[in-house]
Design a protein around this motif. Structure first.
Motif, short mmCIF file in Angstrom:
data_model
loop_
_atom_site.label_atom_id
_atom_site.label_comp_id
_atom_site.label_asym_id
_atom_site.label_seq_id
_atom_site.Cartn_x
_atom_site.Cartn_y
_atom_site.Cartn_z
N VAL A 163 0.71 -0.91 -0.02
CA VAL A 163 0.05 0.00 -0.08
C VAL A 163 0.87 1.49 0.06
N LEU A 164 2.24 1.22 0.30
CA LEU A 164 3.05 2.24 0.51
C LEU A 164 3.81 2.47 -0.87
N LYS A 165 3.66 1.49 -1.70
CA LYS A 165 4.14 1.52 -3.07
C LYS A 165 5.67 1.43 -3.02
N PRO A 166 6.06 0.48 -2.42
CA PRO A 166 7.66 0.25 -2.17
C PRO A 166 8.42 0.23 -3.38
N LYS A 167 9.75 0.60 -3.26
CA LYS A 167 10.67 0.17 -4.28
C LYS A 167 11.44 -1.07 -4.03
N LEU A 168 11.43 -1.48 -2.83
CA LEU A 168 12.00 -2.77 -2.51
C LEU A 168 11.22 -3.54 -1.43
N LEU A 169 11.09 -4.80 -1.90
CA LEU A 169 10.07 -5.50 -0.84
C LEU A 169 10.97 -6.93 -0.35
N ILE A 170 10.87 -6.85 0.87
CA ILE A 170 11.78 -8.08 1.51
C ILE A 170 10.65 -9.00 1.97
N LEU A 171 10.77 -10.35 1.72
CA LEU A 171 9.93 -11.33 2.05
C LEU A 171 10.78 -12.45 2.78
N ASP A 172 10.65 -12.55 4.05
CA ASP A 172 11.22 -13.41 4.95
C ASP A 172 10.32 -14.72 4.92
N GLU A 173 10.55 -15.73 4.31
CA GLU A 173 9.78 -17.02 4.62
C GLU A 173 8.54 -16.87 4.40
N PRO A 174 8.02 -16.38 3.31
CA PRO A 174 6.72 -15.74 3.21
C PRO A 174 5.75 -17.00 2.90
N THR A 175 6.36 -17.95 2.52
CA THR A 175 5.46 -19.34 2.14
C THR A 175 5.89 -20.39 2.97
N SER A 176 6.75 -20.62 4.16
CA SER A 176 6.92 -21.77 4.63
C SER A 176 5.97 -22.36 5.36
N ALA A 198 5.55 -7.58 -11.84
CA ALA A 198 5.31 -7.36 -13.30
C ALA A 198 4.53 -6.10 -13.04
N GLU A 199 3.66 -5.61 -12.49
CA GLU A 199 2.80 -4.55 -12.68
C GLU A 199 3.46 -3.38 -11.78
N ASN A 200 4.11 -3.71 -10.64
CA ASN A 200 4.41 -2.48 -10.04
C ASN A 200 6.10 -2.19 -10.13
N GLY A 201 6.83 -3.11 -10.56
CA GLY A 201 8.38 -2.87 -10.77
C GLY A 201 9.26 -3.00 -9.69
N PHE A 202 8.80 -3.33 -8.31
CA PHE A 202 9.74 -3.26 -7.24
C PHE A 202 10.69 -4.66 -7.18
N ALA A 203 11.80 -4.27 -6.72
CA ALA A 203 12.74 -5.21 -6.42
C ALA A 203 12.56 -5.98 -5.07
N CYS A 204 13.06 -7.11 -5.36
CA CYS A 204 12.58 -8.08 -4.30
C CYS A 204 13.66 -9.06 -3.66
N LEU A 205 14.03 -8.91 -2.19
CA LEU A 205 14.97 -9.93 -1.64
C LEU A 205 13.98 -10.97 -1.06
N PHE A 206 14.11 -12.25 -1.56
CA PHE A 206 12.99 -13.08 -1.09
C PHE A 206 14.02 -14.42 -0.41
N ILE A 207 13.64 -14.33 0.72
CA ILE A 207 14.36 -15.47 1.89
C ILE A 207 13.55 -16.68 2.12
N SER A 208 14.02 -17.70 1.75
CA SER A 208 13.34 -19.09 2.08
C SER A 208 14.16 -20.29 2.11
N HIS A 209 13.85 -21.32 2.78
CA HIS A 209 14.42 -22.76 2.75
C HIS A 209 13.94 -23.33 1.64
N ASP A 210 12.86 -23.04 1.04
CA ASP A 210 12.09 -23.85 0.18
C ASP A 210 12.65 -23.51 -1.43
N LEU A 211 13.45 -24.36 -1.99
CA LEU A 211 14.13 -24.25 -3.22
C LEU A 211 13.22 -24.21 -4.21
#
Length: 538
Positions: free
Chosen positions: A447-460, A479-492
């Motif tokens: 909702v804040l229209k970030p430029k960088l989104l960090i997702l810490d184990e969002p699906t574990s 694809a719609e908003n163009g933000f960069a993303c750091l996606f942290i996960s143990h699920d390869l």
């Protein structure tokens, strides 16, 4: 590989016949989450119970020990060694629980008492069911800790749960469950929050214990890769019913029921949208270190450091996703907290949108944080139960000082973006499923229209079907908003489906990084090869 029980057809240890579980709701209405299911578990067999959240898996397992709340009502029979536990007295159930039937719960950190040492918690079960001295209890505790693979168990007797890693806590839970040599072990999502190497270790441990003691196991899991590798048979649950049961290999190769077919087809797949050739670098990290001091003695002198993040360098471009993988304790989440400056004891540089964040004060960081958002692993824990969905999403908007009408419009658009009904803004987090709560957490960040989104184990903690939905959602939103993303996960498998590039961490260090296709097809470092072998073994 699954262990095939000895002999052609051992007699069943557990027989569940036409089980119904009902809960009294408001007034005279009832809910019936388990609707007449039947199955059996042979001596020495591992039966896996699989299905989506809400299908009734855990309710069924907990019914075997009558662990459901007092307002639960049972119908049918649950025979354990030909004894109907649903008719058993409270005293008899006390004798069975933790003695003849052991149970491992999903989250060991909430199941273990934070105020008691490991020795006290394991010994408690021994004292409850055996006439045993303190010395004998300590010897048995040490034996159990060795058996479940805790290194130097003598040094762990006086440890508290928070002093152990996730994998070690799960091993302690297994030791407690096995303390009195049970015939049946109920393992309720025992590997959910663990990385792939630890998942494999825990399941191999259960296999070894089965072979050694003839232990029967009821495994509840949403990880179909582990189920396929370790279970003898699989029962598929949907809406409180078992829709299909078969030996593991037959069920995975020739599923008969449409729901089973859809469940097996729910693997995250596909690739993220390609990057624009002229995409600019939005994040540049050089030689980032985050060390925690180890203090000893009366004067609390620093005698060493825990090097949680030790000299990490990376860059990220607009619209790009960098997957960060590694085992528990490798420093993945610590790296995320360092980037967002939620922890401040850092050295090195974190250049975000051309500005180094490391020297900034907390006051100066406020203007940056609207462009730098994080989504945490547990959506239920990170969403306030006292606030409505609309209030949760609007918290950041209020800090921006936006008019109420514009805030409301942004909230509605954020919910539509994550494919939730805008009317859900008037409801509370407990009214939603895990997948829906994670969508709410993503909406709060977007909702804040970030430029960088960090997702810490969002699906574990999510089922495979919900994981696939979240993966597709994230790819569309990026694809719609163009933000960069750091996606942290143990699920390869999830990482492969969302990431343009992947960084592998171990013990705070970067051991390998490459574009996603190359890293998954041609891993160079032995540790990366080990991770991929554990994640993708058939």
């Amino acid at each position: 590989m699954p262990l095939t029980p000895a002999n052609s057809k051992p007699s069943p240890l557990v027989v569940v016949e036409d089980l119904h579980v009902r809960f009294q709701a408001t007034g005279t209405s009832q809910t019936e989450p388990v609707k007449g299911l039947s199955f059996d578990i042979a001596q020495g067999e591992m039966l896996a119970l699989v299905g989506e959240s809400g299908s009734g898996k855990s309710l069924t397992a907990h019914s075997i020990l009558k662990l459901l709340p007092d307002h639960a009502r049972y119908q049918g029979r649950i025979l354990f060694n030909d004894e109907d536990v649903l008719q058993a007295s409270a005293q008899r159930l006390q004798q069975l629980r933790g003695n003849r039937i052991g149970i491992i719960f999903q989250e060991p950190m909430t199941s273990l008492n934070p105020l008691h040492t490991i020795e006290k918690q394991i010994s408690e079960s021994l004292f409850q069911h055996q006439k045993i001295s303190n010395d004998a209890a300590q010897l048995r505790t040490l034996e159990l800790l060795r058996e479940v693979g805790i290194p130097e168990p003598e040094k762990r007797l006086n440890s508290y749960p928070h002093e152990l890693s996730g994998g070690q806590r799960q091993r302690v839970m297994i030791a407690m469950a096995l303390a009195n040599n049970p015939s049946l072990l109920i393992a309720d999502e025992p590997t959910t929050a663990l990385d792939v190497t630890l998942q494999e270790q825990i399941l191999h441990l259960l296999q070894d214990l089965r072979a050694k003691y003839g232990l029967s196991v009821l495994l509840i899991s949403h990880d179909l890769t582990l189920v396929r590798r370790f279970a003898d048979r699989v029962a598929v649950m949907h809406n409180g019913l078992i829709v299909e049961t078969n030996d593991t290999q037959t069920l995975f190769h020739h599923p008969q029921h449409p729901y089973t077919q859809s469940l097996l087809a729910a693997e995250p797949d596909g690739l993220p949208s390609p990057l624009a050739p002229d995409a600019e670098t939005i994040l540049n990290i050089q030689d980032l270190k985050l060390w925690f001091p180890i203090k000893n003695g009366f004067w609390q002198r620093v005698t060493g450091h825990i090097k949680a993040v030790d000299g990490i360098s990376l860059h990220l471009r607009t619209g790009e996703t960098l997957g960060i993988v590694g085992e528990s304790g490798s420093g993945k989440s610590t790296l995320a907290f360092a980037v967002t400056r939620l922890t401040t004891s850092t050295s090195g540089t974190i250049v975000f949108q051309g500005r180094d964040l490391v020297p900034l004060s907390q006051k100066e960081l406020r203007s940056v944080r609207k462009d730098l958002q994080i989504v945490f692993q547990d959506p239920y824990g990170s969403l306030s139960p006292r606030l409505s969905v609309g209030q949760i999403i609007s918290e950041g908007l209020e800090l921006l000082g936006l008019p109420h009408a514009e805030q409301e419009n942004r909230i509605i658009n954020a919910l539509l973006a994550v494919e939730l009904d805008p009317e859900s803004r008037h409801r509370y987090p407990h009214e939603f499923s895990g997948g829906q709560r994670q969508r709410i957490a993503i909406a709060r960040a977007l909702v804040l229209k970030p430029k960088l989104l960090i997702l810490d184990e969002p699906t574990s903690a999510l089922d495979r079907t919900v994981q696939k939905q979240i993966v597709l959602l994230l790819r569309r939103l990026q694809a719609e908003n163009g933000f960069a993303c750091l996606f942290i996960s143990h699920d390869l498998k999830v990482v492969k489906a969302v990431s343009h590039r992947v960084l592998v961490m171990r013990h705070g260090l970067m051991v390998e990084t490459n574009d996603s296709e190359t890293l998954f097809s041609q891993p160079q470092h032995p540790y990366t090869q080990q991770l991929l072998q554990a994640a993708f073994a058939g």
